[in-house]
Design an enzyme around this catalytic site. Structure first.
Site, short mmCIF file in Angstrom:
data_model
loop_
_atom_site.label_atom_id
_atom_site.label_comp_id
_atom_site.label_asym_id
_atom_site.label_seq_id
_atom_site.Cartn_x
_atom_site.Cartn_y
_atom_site.Cartn_z
N ASP A 37 -38.64 13.98 -29.23
CA ASP A 37 -38.72 14.81 -28.04
C ASP A 37 -38.10 16.19 -28.27
OD1 ASP A 37 -38.91 15.23 -25.03
OD2 ASP A 37 -36.76 15.45 -25.34
N GLU A 95 -42.98 16.70 -30.68
CA GLU A 95 -43.36 17.41 -29.45
C GLU A 95 -42.98 18.88 -29.65
OE1 GLU A 95 -42.50 17.19 -24.66
OE2 GLU A 95 -40.86 17.39 -26.09
#
Length: 853
Positions: free
Chosen positions: A472, A527
């Site tokens: 993330d 990401e």
């Protein structure tokens, strides 16, 4: 995590390797598919390369090259490179082949070819990379972090940065090898830190807290008597420890470390390496749990991991909100109720959010407080293992969101201010705060921080038998500015310069290196919204080692068209009128990605599902979903349009957008409304306003899967169509197929036609015009049949275009849209149809496809 960044498509010219003038041996003709493409946008001096297997005579070849490139400013540097190359080859005693003549730039020698316009002025060509691409012929590995340059000539001006990054990585890796016995051993911190049980049953507790002045261990086992806590002693590295007799702390006991911080204040903290933490009913703070179940209660994995698929088809899920009831769902219920749905749809990977413990449920799991603990809201560590094993039994791989980009600023339940200082795991200055996320930023250059995070990677892979991670917030990690306020334009100065956090990039290299050592078949997904080059190239080349990056520009595209900012036309319900959709812009955005860096395509994820945003289905049908999704009333124009475009958008994204695919749970059948976590009213002191809550309701924090089970609602048909996409991929290898050719993107007809492997995809986005005898180009000869149509009744269509094995489309030797063959079809409006060879020969196909490179 929901992105706060501005996405800008990287210019296509940045995605292709540099042209080269080559010395090519006759035997190199068969290797055309492995050389980089000629670069036709803009003119740069041609670079001269010499194949290691075809070394010319030094005097004649260099003399010819010097004469030929006398007018080029780069000649001297290129000559020196060739001399070094020849010297290296000679030193290795490589046998020279007969000299071949110098050939100028040759577009036909390179995959993928540059975008080309065909005669109808509405077509483009883009060939995807081979499954196992190689760099330019004759490239001799440098092993200095600059081998990535062979795939992207724009990186030549940044070789200094790449060498600097590689130097730090190599130095740390060497130090780890010398001092810690290798990176895998270094990443076993959980076997030394926190609570560990020795062979004789004694319990050892260790905690790194360099700023603490005193410390002791407290908990249920000694009635929380802070004056009589078990004292801890400190070593020279700031590690506090104690040893307790066997049986002192029962399994399931609550524990904390009571320490005197650098400022002299005494505080209670959950051990940083705790394996389980819970929030007792009617209590606010979390407590660490001494987790050591007896052998009879430990879950033993029974099923092997599924093999890594050619392309991941990912079902993004959140265990807590996966129930049809307004409650927090459990790991066991997810395994029992949701995994079978995922299997039936055809997904081969489930990506689970919010597995690492987080005190604030509404953070979607991105404000982690306890990095080694599974979220206790949904069950115990053993129950999570059971979920993973059940998925493996079904042939579904399991990856989780791992959050190493930041940590919760919660100092009561998390690791923030652990030893009373502002630093420790984080940067102690302003650099250690993320102002947008109200969280703490790790100091990736610190030795014990690296041990903590790398051990976290190892722990999840080994303890829970996971198959990989989605990292993330990678954009936030890689830049000192965290991507805030940035509109990335594709200028490489934005990626590789003073704004780059090299320590964070090196950590990502180490993390990916470690993950592949533990499990070579695990996958890691980044990401990243910035388009950072080298992100998904192997660490050995100087890349950061990720397998895939998320195609974050794609959901932005659909959001803007359906309800966001206006693009090239008037607005329609807050978006762009269907008549004004630009077929060229859509296809460009879908295939605009970096050469030789794999991408996970998705039309929408959890980000588009949360309150404040809208899903594609809700943008398309809005409030009519409440009243007119039932089959007991006639189709309304809004519902008819919504169902048609929902299917077309997803199929187009699936087939053209990347090398893998992702869908957030429920969106496959057009789940209505939005996600809203239970929350109370709160006062925001920074803005001086009261932010209303929702009465702590779970009503919008669930997934109504039962809607897709009902025969009287159109949700079932949307789910059926989602399954069709996976069936096509199973049979034809759509996602991982290296051959991709866009032959038509016609704004007049509103048509998009392209080939993906041997399949021909035909999209008619026109609002009202259907086309009879519409000619589409193809490569494969012979007879075609329809293998998929969004207009089938089982997918909520009108049955104007349906599969019929008896209906054959004959590919004629009639060139069309730049293709050597073509056939005619019926293309209904707002419909996607897919055609495949009736008698498919993979060997014939392979030889034809490679000949197009």
């Amino acid at each position: 995590m929901a992105s706060s960044f501005t996405t800008a498509a990287v210019p296509l010219k940045c995605l292709q390797p540099r042209p080269s003038t080559r010395v090519v041996a006759p035997s190199a003709v068969s290797l055309r598919a492995r050389t980089p493409p000629a670069f036709s946008v803009g003119k740069k001096p041609a670079r001269t390369c010499v194949r290691a297997s075809a070394v010319p005579e030094p005097e004649s070849s260099l003399g010819d090259l010097a004469a030929e490139a006398a007018e080029l400013a780069e000649l001297q540097r290129l000559q020196e490179e060739n001399e070094k190359l020849l010297a290296a080859v000679a030193a290795k005693q490589v046998e020279a082949e007969p000299q071949a003549e110098v050939q100028e730039e040759a577009p036909e020698q390179a995959p993928p070819p540059p975008v080309q316009e065909s005669t109808n002025g509405a077509s483009s060509t883009r060939m995807k990379r081979p499954p196992e691409p190689q760099g330019p012929e004759g490239w001799i590995p440098r092993n200095d972090g600059t081998d990535v340059v062979q795939y992207d000539w724009h990186l030549e001006n940044y070789e200094g940065h790449l060498r600097h990054r590689w130097g730090i990585y190599s130095s740390i890796k060497e130090h780890i090898d010398n001092v810690e016995g290798g990176i895998e051993n270094f990443a076993l911190g959980y076997e030394k830190m926190g609570f560990t049980k020795q062979e004789d049953g004694t319990i050892v507790y260790r905690e790194w807290a360099p700023g603490a002045q005193n410390a002791c261990l407290i908990g249920d086992f000694q009635d929380w008597d802070r004056m009589q806590g078990v004292p801890l002693s400190r070593n020279e590295f700031g590690v506090w420890s104690c040893t307790l007799p066997a049986g002192t702390i029962p399994h399931g006991s609550r524990v904390k470390i009571h320490l005197q911080g650098a400022d002299g204040e005494w505080i209670d903290k959950i051990p940083a390496w705790i394996k389980f933490a819970v929030q007792a009913p009617d209590e606010i703070p979390y407590h660490g749990i001494y987790y050591d179940p007896p052998a009879s209660e430990k879950y033993e994995f029974k099923h092997p991991k599924p093999k890594r698929p050619y392309a991941p088809r990912i079902y993004e899920g959140h265990v807590g909100m996966s129930s049809t009831e307004p409650k927090v769902n459990s790991y066991l219920e997810f395994a029992e109720d949701v995994l079978p749905r995922i299997k039936k749809l055809g997904y081969n990977t489930v990506q689970l959010m919010a597995i690492q413990e987080h005190a604030f449920y509404g953070s979607f799991g991105y404000h982690v407080t306890n990095f080694f603990a599974v979220s206790s809201r949904s069950g115990t560590p053993e129950e999570f293992k059971m979920l993973v094993d059940k998925a493996h039994e079904m042939g579904i791989r399991v990856i989780i969101d791992i959050v190493h980009s930041h940590a919760s600023s919660n100092a009561n339940d998390g690791i923030n201010m652990f030893d009373g200082t502002n630093g420790m795991y984080f940067h102690g200055s302003e650099k250690g705060y993320h102002r947008m996320w109200d969280s703490r930023c790790f100091d990736y250059g610190q030795w014990e921080v690296m041990r903590f995070l790398l051990s976290n990677v190892s722990w999840w892979l080994k303890e829970y038998n996971l198959d990989g991670f989605r990292f993330d917030g990678v954009t936030s990690m890689m830049y000192h500015h965290h991507g805030l306020g940035m509109s990335f334009t594709g200028n490489y100065d934005e990626y590789l310069g003073m704004a780059t956090d090299v320590d964070a990039c090196v950590y990502l290299m180490l993390a990916n290196d470690l993950a592949k050592k533990i499990d070579p078949e695990c996958i890691t997904i980044a990401e990243d919204v910035s388009g950072m080059p080298t992100l998904c190239r192997p660490v050995s080349e100087g890349g950061m080692g990720f397998d895939y990056r998320l195609a974050m520009a794609l959901p932005d595209l659909w959001q803007k068209l359906l309800g966001g900012e206006m693009l090239h036309g008037a607005t329609f319900s807050g978006g762009v009128s269907d008549e004004c959709w630009d077929m060229g812009n859509i296809t460009f955005t879908l295939h605009n990605r970096r050469y030789d860096e794999k991408t996970i395509a998705y039309a929408e994820s959890h980000d588009q599902s949360i309150v404040g945003s809208k899903t594609i289905a809700f943008w398309l049908m809005d409030q009519e979903m409440y009243w007119n999704m039932t089959k007991t009333v006639p189709f309304t124009p809004v519902i008819a349009r919504g169902l048609a475009l929902h299917k077309m958008i997803r199929m187009l994204t699936f087939a053209l957008g990347g090398d893998g695919y992702l869908n957030f749970m429920g969106n496959e059948f057009g789940h209505p409304e939005w996600i809203d976590f239970p929350r109370e009213d709160r006062f925001d002191g920074t803005q001086g306003i009261l932010i209303p809550g929702n009465g702590n309701s779970y009503d919008k924090c669930r997934r109504m899967f039962d809607l897709a089970d009902r025969d009287d609602l159109w949700y079932r048909e949307l789910g059926n169509f989602d399954r069709l996409m996976h069936e096509l991929d199973d049979e034809w290898m759509v996602l991982a197929n290296p051959f991709q050719y866009i032959s038509r993107k016609d704004n007049g007809d509103k048509m998009i036609v392209f080939e993906k492997g041997p399949l021909v995809f035909v999209f008619n986005f026109h609002t009202g015009d259907s086309y009879f005898d519409y000619r589409v180009g193809c490569l494969y000869p012979g007879e075609y049949v329809m293998v998929g149509s969004s207009d089938e009744a089982e997918y909520g269509g009108f049955s104007n275009a349906i599969k019929n094995p008896e209906q054959v489309f004959h590919a004629q030797d009639f060139e069309h849209d730049g293709r050597p063959r073509s056939f005619q079809i019926y293309a209904p409006c707002r419909t996607v149809t897919v055609y495949g060879p009736k008698n498919f020969d993979k060997d014939v196909w392979a030889s034809m496809a490679w000949s197009c490179y």
